[in-house]
Scaffold this motif. Sequence first.
Motif, PDB file in Angstrom:
ATOM      1  N   ASP A 450     -35.474 -30.907  18.923  1.00  0.00           N
ATOM      2  CA  ASP A 450     -34.131 -30.804  18.357  1.00  0.00           C
ATOM      3  C   ASP A 450     -33.504 -32.184  18.164  1.00  0.00           C
ATOM      4  OD1 ASP A 450     -33.884 -28.117  17.933  1.00  0.00           O
ATOM      5  OD2 ASP A 450     -33.041 -27.677  19.912  1.00  0.00           O
ATOM      6  N   THR A 453     -35.100 -33.738  15.206  1.00  0.00           N
ATOM      7  CA  THR A 453     -34.629 -33.083  13.980  1.00  0.00           C
ATOM      8  C   THR A 453     -33.253 -33.597  13.589  1.00  0.00           C
ATOM      9  OG1 THR A 453     -35.882 -31.078  14.533  1.00  0.00           O
ATOM     10  CG2 THR A 453     -34.107 -30.845  12.916  1.00  0.00           C
ATOM     11  N   GLU A 456     -33.652 -37.154  12.198  1.00  0.00           N
ATOM     12  CA  GLU A 456     -34.382 -37.222  10.936  1.00  0.00           C
ATOM     13  C   GLU A 456     -33.585 -36.639   9.773  1.00  0.00           C
ATOM     14  OE1 GLU A 456     -38.611 -35.613   9.004  1.00  0.00           O
ATOM     15  OE2 GLU A 456     -38.165 -35.334  11.151  1.00  0.00           O
ATOM     16  N   HIS A 457     -32.784 -35.612  10.041  1.00  0.00           N
ATOM     17  CA  HIS A 457     -32.103 -34.897   8.962  1.00  0.00           C
ATOM     18  C   HIS A 457     -30.587 -35.067   9.040  1.00  0.00           C
ATOM     19  CE1 HIS A 457     -35.819 -32.970   7.701  1.00  0.00           C
ATOM     20  NE2 HIS A 457     -36.077 -32.691   8.976  1.00  0.00           N
ATOM     21  N   LEU A 498     -29.835 -26.519  13.572  1.00  0.00           N
ATOM     22  CA  LEU A 498     -31.058 -27.263  13.888  1.00  0.00           C
ATOM     23  C   LEU A 498     -32.272 -26.345  13.951  1.00  0.00           C
ATOM     24  CD1 LEU A 498     -29.657 -29.670  16.633  1.00  0.00           C
ATOM     25  CD2 LEU A 498     -30.426 -30.307  14.330  1.00  0.00           C
ATOM     26  N   ARG A 502     -35.487 -26.874  11.593  1.00  0.00           N
ATOM     27  CA  ARG A 502     -36.799 -27.046  12.210  1.00  0.00           C
ATOM     28  C   ARG A 502     -37.801 -25.997  11.728  1.00  0.00           C
ATOM     29  NH1 ARG A 502     -36.874 -27.082  18.642  1.00  0.00           N
ATOM     30  NH2 ARG A 502     -36.394 -24.878  18.298  1.00  0.00           N
TER      31      ARG A 502
END
Length: 577
Positions: A450, A453, A456-457, A498, A502
């Motif tokens: 998490d 994630t 990264e996003h 998230l 994911r």
Amino acid sequence: MPAIRLLPDTLISQIAAGEVVERPTSVLKELLENSLDSGATEIGVALAEGGVKQIRVVDNGSGIARDDLAMAFARHATSKIASLDDLEQVRSLGFRGEALASIASVARVGLASRAAGADRAFAIRAEGGSIGTVEPAAQPPGTSVEVDDLYYNTPARRKFLKSEATEFGHCEEAFRRTALSRPDVTLSLRHNGRVIARFGLGDSGKRVEAALGEEFARSMRPISASGVLGLSGFAASPAYTRADRDAQFVYVNGRFVRDKLLAHALREAYRDVLHGERHPAYVLFLEIDPRAVDVNVHPAKTEIRFRDPRAVHQFVFHAVAKALSGTAAETPAAIATPLVEGNALTPQFRQAGLGLAQPVARYAAMLAEPGASQPPADASAPDAPPLGYALAQLHGIYILAQNREGLVLVDMHAAHERILYERLKTALDSRAMNTQKLLIPSTFHADRVDVATAEEHGATLNRLGFDVAAISPFALAVRAVPSMLAEADASVLARALLRDIREYGASRVLTERRDELLGTMACHGAVRAHRALTIPEMNALLREMEETERSGQCNHGRPTWFQMSLADLDKLFMRGR
């Protein structure tokens, strides 16, 4: 290997009949199409034993000339096409020239006709592929076809037919499809000597009501879109749904079809307002250039193929979605009609308590305008709003309001959920998702995936109105959320977001999974059950419903409000009896 040889003509016809004549309803469909193609304005259908014993269709169409009667039973003989160019732009319902020949190969058929302008009528009989001679007959202008003892000479096929009631049910459905498509034609249906249905001349709305019932007619919304393509007809309100697809009728250039492309477009149009596994109801007529559609895919002619399927899909989807997107002020309400059962009164539709546990948005600040929601003394005044004015709240779940019609019942959580959902969609599409910084960031424990994630996003999270940052390898902090969801549980929303990123990836979350995600966010941000609202807050919600598209249903497809008229209430309390 045995020698190759030609099959007998009789066997060829019986093999062809297997494609065209599946059961009695197949025969009835072909005969009705021939009657309509002949220009008939009156068609009478009489069945015996579900159509297995006899099918008789009489019309007042243009009729068949004496010299053409025998040719009517020849295979691949037709008056409806003459060249490849005709085949590429078929405008008639029947055109393959197989129907009567196939039917006559598995039944005893009598054909009598009097052509327009002719002084006399003539008749001919065909049985088992053998054609009789033309003889004089007594027949008014038009044609009558009588099909007796279906599959009398192929007992193996006859054994696969169902009960009389089942076969008649299929025939009645074919008759109803024809009636829906042509309100300008009078049709009647008899079974075993008893009149089952009769449809007189009228407009499309009256024909739909007569064929599908008053409940469908009360809920239907007119569809009208034109351009290169044309779409007309009626789509039922999302509150009127079915357990199966028995009330879905689509016609392309007047021909009833079952097409996966059109079915998908219509399902997508209802997606935001349809409840669970329920199915929508509609009667729709698509007009398209005959050259842009291939109706010669299958002998039964219910399957078609479009030359530009994507354009057709988008046109149908947008036309129906637009008709379903009206506000609560523009679309009909679900009708709450009590049913008396003994000494108890049970409503036709039940909604369970929601029992949601999410925090409450600051409702008055979000929706209410100071001094703008005080109701006038008379809710039946000409300038009173469609949903009227709030009276009270019931068990912290429902809002009771009165309008010109009577009593309005509103599920406040479902209604607010739809309002937030539509606002979130608009904001995301316009890239104008306003955010609100949290005074105290909401922190929560997270695993390494998490945390990775979120890092990264970050751009995807920001586009959705969230600012989520890692504060340790196992913890995340939510620093900002969409302003519409400022009072929702920020950590719960972030976890859900998230999880979706994911599982599905950032691109899918913002495209095909977008509506599901926004629906979850709206559900968390909506005012929860058992929250006490003031009268101004309740009126603010009613006004928002009147301005929000699709506010008649929440984004799970449940109705958000019901209308009980004064007449319904008088009936409930037996006033005037």
